[in-house]
Design a protein around this motif. Structure first.
Motif, PDB file in Angstrom:
ATOM      1  N   LEU A   1       0.840  -1.202   0.000  1.00  0.00           N
ATOM      2  CA  LEU A   1       0.000   0.000   0.000  1.00  0.00           C
ATOM      3  C   LEU A   1       0.875   1.253   0.000  1.00  0.00           C
ATOM      4  CD1 LEU A   1      -3.072  -0.462   2.392  1.00  0.00           C
ATOM      5  CD2 LEU A   1      -3.081   0.517   0.093  1.00  0.00           C
ATOM      6  N   ALA A   2       1.903   1.227   0.854  1.00  0.00           N
ATOM      7  CA  ALA A   2       2.830   2.368   0.912  1.00  0.00           C
ATOM      8  C   ALA A   2       3.549   2.536  -0.415  1.00  0.00           C
ATOM      9  CB  ALA A   2       3.835   2.158   2.037  1.00  0.00           C
ATOM     10  N   PHE A   3       3.979   1.427  -0.995  1.00  0.00           N
ATOM     11  CA  PHE A   3       4.670   1.488  -2.291  1.00  0.00           C
ATOM     12  C   PHE A   3       3.746   2.059  -3.367  1.00  0.00           C
ATOM     13  CE2 PHE A   3       5.578  -0.436  -6.428  1.00  0.00           C
ATOM     14  CZ  PHE A   3       6.886  -0.025  -6.617  1.00  0.00           C
ATOM     15  N   ALA A   4       2.497   1.585  -3.392  1.00  0.00           N
ATOM     16  CA  ALA A   4       1.536   2.057  -4.394  1.00  0.00           C
ATOM     17  C   ALA A   4       1.213   3.533  -4.188  1.00  0.00           C
ATOM     18  CB  ALA A   4       0.255   1.229  -4.322  1.00  0.00           C
ATOM     19  N   ARG A   5       1.118   3.945  -2.934  1.00  0.00           N
ATOM     20  CA  ARG A   5       0.828   5.350  -2.617  1.00  0.00           C
ATOM     21  C   ARG A   5       1.888   6.268  -3.226  1.00  0.00           C
ATOM     22  NH1 ARG A   5      -1.430   7.692   2.146  1.00  0.00           N
ATOM     23  NH2 ARG A   5      -1.133   9.950   2.062  1.00  0.00           N
ATOM     24  N   ILE A   6       3.143   5.867  -3.118  1.00  0.00           N
ATOM     25  CA  ILE A   6       4.240   6.695  -3.633  1.00  0.00           C
ATOM     26  C   ILE A   6       4.404   6.507  -5.142  1.00  0.00           C
ATOM     27  CG2 ILE A   6       6.727   7.104  -3.524  1.00  0.00           C
ATOM     28  CD1 ILE A   6       6.564   6.199  -0.573  1.00  0.00           C
ATOM     29  N   ALA A   7       4.396   5.251  -5.594  1.00  0.00           N
ATOM     30  CA  ALA A   7       4.617   4.962  -7.011  1.00  0.00           C
ATOM     31  C   ALA A   7       3.509   5.516  -7.897  1.00  0.00           C
ATOM     32  CB  ALA A   7       4.743   3.456  -7.219  1.00  0.00           C
ATOM     33  N   MET A   8       2.279   5.549  -7.372  1.00  0.00           N
ATOM     34  CA  MET A   8       1.160   6.076  -8.153  1.00  0.00           C
ATOM     35  C   MET A   8       0.965   7.568  -7.900  1.00  0.00           C
ATOM     36  SD  MET A   8      -1.622   2.975  -7.816  1.00  0.00           S
ATOM     37  CE  MET A   8      -2.513   3.458  -9.308  1.00  0.00           C
ATOM     38  N   GLY A   9       1.898   8.153  -7.149  1.00  0.00           N
ATOM     39  CA  GLY A   9       1.825   9.582  -6.882  1.00  0.00           C
ATOM     40  C   GLY A   9       2.566  10.385  -7.912  1.00  0.00           C
ATOM     41  N   TYR A  10       3.906  10.333  -7.892  1.00  0.00           N
ATOM     42  CA  TYR A  10       4.731  11.140  -8.800  1.00  0.00           C
ATOM     43  C   TYR A  10       4.493  10.846 -10.279  1.00  0.00           C
ATOM     44  CZ  TYR A  10       7.277  11.669  -4.374  1.00  0.00           C
ATOM     45  OH  TYR A  10       7.622  11.881  -3.077  1.00  0.00           O
ATOM     46  N   PRO A  11       4.619   9.586 -10.715  1.00  0.00           N
ATOM     47  CA  PRO A  11       4.500   9.320 -12.162  1.00  0.00           C
ATOM     48  C   PRO A  11       3.142   9.706 -12.740  1.00  0.00           C
ATOM     49  CG  PRO A  11       5.509   7.457 -11.032  1.00  0.00           C
ATOM     50  CD  PRO A  11       4.964   8.354  -9.969  1.00  0.00           C
ATOM     51  N   LEU A  12       2.055   9.302 -12.061  1.00  0.00           N
ATOM     52  CA  LEU A  12       0.727   9.600 -12.589  1.00  0.00           C
ATOM     53  C   LEU A  12       0.419  11.095 -12.520  1.00  0.00           C
ATOM     54  CD1 LEU A  12      -1.443   6.616 -11.278  1.00  0.00           C
ATOM     55  CD2 LEU A  12      -0.219   6.875 -13.440  1.00  0.00           C
ATOM     56  N   THR A  13       0.876  11.735 -11.451  1.00  0.00           N
ATOM     57  CA  THR A  13       0.687  13.184 -11.343  1.00  0.00           C
ATOM     58  C   THR A  13       1.426  13.907 -12.462  1.00  0.00           C
ATOM     59  OG1 THR A  13       0.397  13.098  -8.937  1.00  0.00           O
ATOM     60  CG2 THR A  13       1.068  15.210  -9.890  1.00  0.00           C
ATOM     61  N   ALA A  14       2.644  13.450 -12.768  1.00  0.00           N
ATOM     62  CA  ALA A  14       3.435  14.070 -13.833  1.00  0.00           C
ATOM     63  C   ALA A  14       2.727  13.937 -15.184  1.00  0.00           C
ATOM     64  CB  ALA A  14       4.815  13.429 -13.909  1.00  0.00           C
ATOM     65  N   LEU A  15       2.155  12.766 -15.458  1.00  0.00           N
ATOM     66  CA  LEU A  15       1.439  12.564 -16.718  1.00  0.00           C
ATOM     67  C   LEU A  15       0.214  13.474 -16.810  1.00  0.00           C
ATOM     68  CD1 LEU A  15       1.577   8.665 -17.087  1.00  0.00           C
ATOM     69  CD2 LEU A  15       2.800  10.363 -18.457  1.00  0.00           C
ATOM     70  N   ALA A  16      -0.538  13.535 -15.714  1.00  0.00           N
ATOM     71  CA  ALA A  16      -1.730  14.383 -15.715  1.00  0.00           C
ATOM     72  C   ALA A  16      -1.350  15.857 -15.857  1.00  0.00           C
ATOM     73  CB  ALA A  16      -2.533  14.162 -14.429  1.00  0.00           C
ATOM     74  N   LEU A  17      -0.228  16.244 -15.258  1.00  0.00           N
ATOM     75  CA  LEU A  17       0.238  17.626 -15.384  1.00  0.00           C
ATOM     76  C   LEU A  17       0.612  17.961 -16.824  1.00  0.00           C
ATOM     77  CD1 LEU A  17       2.444  18.351 -12.232  1.00  0.00           C
ATOM     78  CD2 LEU A  17       0.416  19.617 -12.983  1.00  0.00           C
ATOM     79  N   LEU A  18       1.241  17.008 -17.512  1.00  0.00           N
ATOM     80  CA  LEU A  18       1.600  17.230 -18.913  1.00  0.00           C
ATOM     81  C   LEU A  18       0.353  17.476 -19.759  1.00  0.00           C
ATOM     82  CD1 LEU A  18       4.434  14.588 -19.507  1.00  0.00           C
ATOM     83  CD2 LEU A  18       4.674  17.081 -19.409  1.00  0.00           C
ATOM     84  N   VAL A  19      -0.685  16.678 -19.523  1.00  0.00           N
ATOM     85  CA  VAL A  19      -1.938  16.859 -20.258  1.00  0.00           C
ATOM     86  C   VAL A  19      -2.563  18.205 -19.902  1.00  0.00           C
ATOM     87  CG1 VAL A  19      -4.230  15.925 -20.715  1.00  0.00           C
ATOM     88  CG2 VAL A  19      -2.319  14.371 -20.339  1.00  0.00           C
ATOM     89  N   THR A  20      -2.472  18.573 -18.617  1.00  0.00           N
ATOM     90  CA  THR A  20      -3.030  19.848 -18.163  1.00  0.00           C
ATOM     91  C   THR A  20      -2.336  21.029 -18.832  1.00  0.00           C
ATOM     92  OG1 THR A  20      -3.651  18.925 -16.010  1.00  0.00           O
ATOM     93  CG2 THR A  20      -3.414  21.325 -16.147  1.00  0.00           C
ATOM     94  N   ILE A  21      -1.006  20.976 -18.885  1.00  0.00           N
ATOM     95  CA  ILE A  21      -0.239  22.059 -19.506  1.00  0.00           C
ATOM     96  C   ILE A  21      -0.574  22.163 -20.992  1.00  0.00           C
ATOM     97  CG2 ILE A  21       2.091  22.810 -20.149  1.00  0.00           C
ATOM     98  CD1 ILE A  21       3.024  21.554 -17.474  1.00  0.00           C
TER      99      ILE A  21
END
Length: 234
Positions: free
Chosen positions: A175-195
């Motif tokens: 759970l801790a691993f998923a919390r971190i691993a699904m944080g930065y990478p997915l946020t970065a992808l969504a930010l790229l689409v947002t920009i």
């Protein structure tokens, strides 16, 4: 570099600052790592206090360094709520329950905003940069913000589905691993689409405003020519 390019850079900086900056993304993982580590070595109670203590320390550091206060405070309260749930449930996996259900709520809100034709990314972007909601009058700009909003909805949905399954399977470490691993990478992808969406919508709005100005000037020129009035200098 044109004047429009620095403006877009400022927008990207503003959005990142509102999220706490790069340091905010890093700081958010510290209480999680501390909680899991202390819980594995000692027990739940020390882990709870260690997580809250680390979150409080991070908040103080951000205040001393004069970094944005809102992300620091919201981060601390998020950890405090997670720790309280873990205390009440008497289970280490309860620490992640708040984040799991928050992902479901956020995902639902972003999806609903697209369905009612008020995509949240466009609304938030307009509020942050003071540009209002002119983009809603442009169909292609609306579609761009729809795509950006859907990308965030998918991020939250993925987090909920994966972490909910790990929660049900009692896999606290994962759970801790998923919390971190699904944080930065997915946020970065969504930010790229947002920009991309913000730049696309901004260009379309400016293009439409320029065309409207040209039409207004042409109409004014026709009226002046019709009534024999001299044309004004633009």
């Amino acid at each position: 570099m044109t004047q429009a390019e620095p403006a877009e850079a400022d927008k990207r900086t503003t959005l990142l600052q509102e999220m706490g900056g790069i340091s905010g993304l890093i700081y958010s993982s510290v209480p999680v790592l501390v909680f899991v580590l202390v819980n594995s070595i000692f027990s739940l109670q020390p882990a709870i206090w260690a997580a809250v203590g680390s979150a409080l320390l991070i908040t103080v550091v951000r205040v001393v360094r004069k970094q944005p206060l809102q992300p620091a405070i919201s981060g601390f309260f998020g950890v405090a709520i997670a720790a309280f749930i873990a205390y009440r449930t008497g289970s280490a996996k309860g620490f992640f329950l708040f984040g799991i259900w928050a992902s479901l709520v956020y995902g639902a809100l972003f999806t609903l905003s697209v369905l009612v034709r008020w995509p949240l990314i466009g609304v938030i972007w307009g509020l942050l940069n003071g540009h209002g909601q002119k983009w809603r009058q442009n169909r292609r700009a609306m579609i761009a913000y729809d795509l950006a909003t859907v990308s965030w909805a998918l991020v939250f949905a993925a987090r909920f589905v994966v972490q909910r399954w790990l929660y049900e399977e009692d896999l606290t470490g994962w759970l801790a691993f998923a919390r971190i691993a699904m944080g930065y990478p997915l946020t970065a992808l969504a930010l790229l689409v947002t920009i991309w969406a913000a730049r696309r919508a901004g260009h379309l709005v400016r293009q439409r405003e320029s065309a409207q100005d040209a039409e207004d000037k042409a109409a004014e020129a026709r009226l002046r020519a019709k009534y024999g009035e001299p044309a004004t200098e633009s």
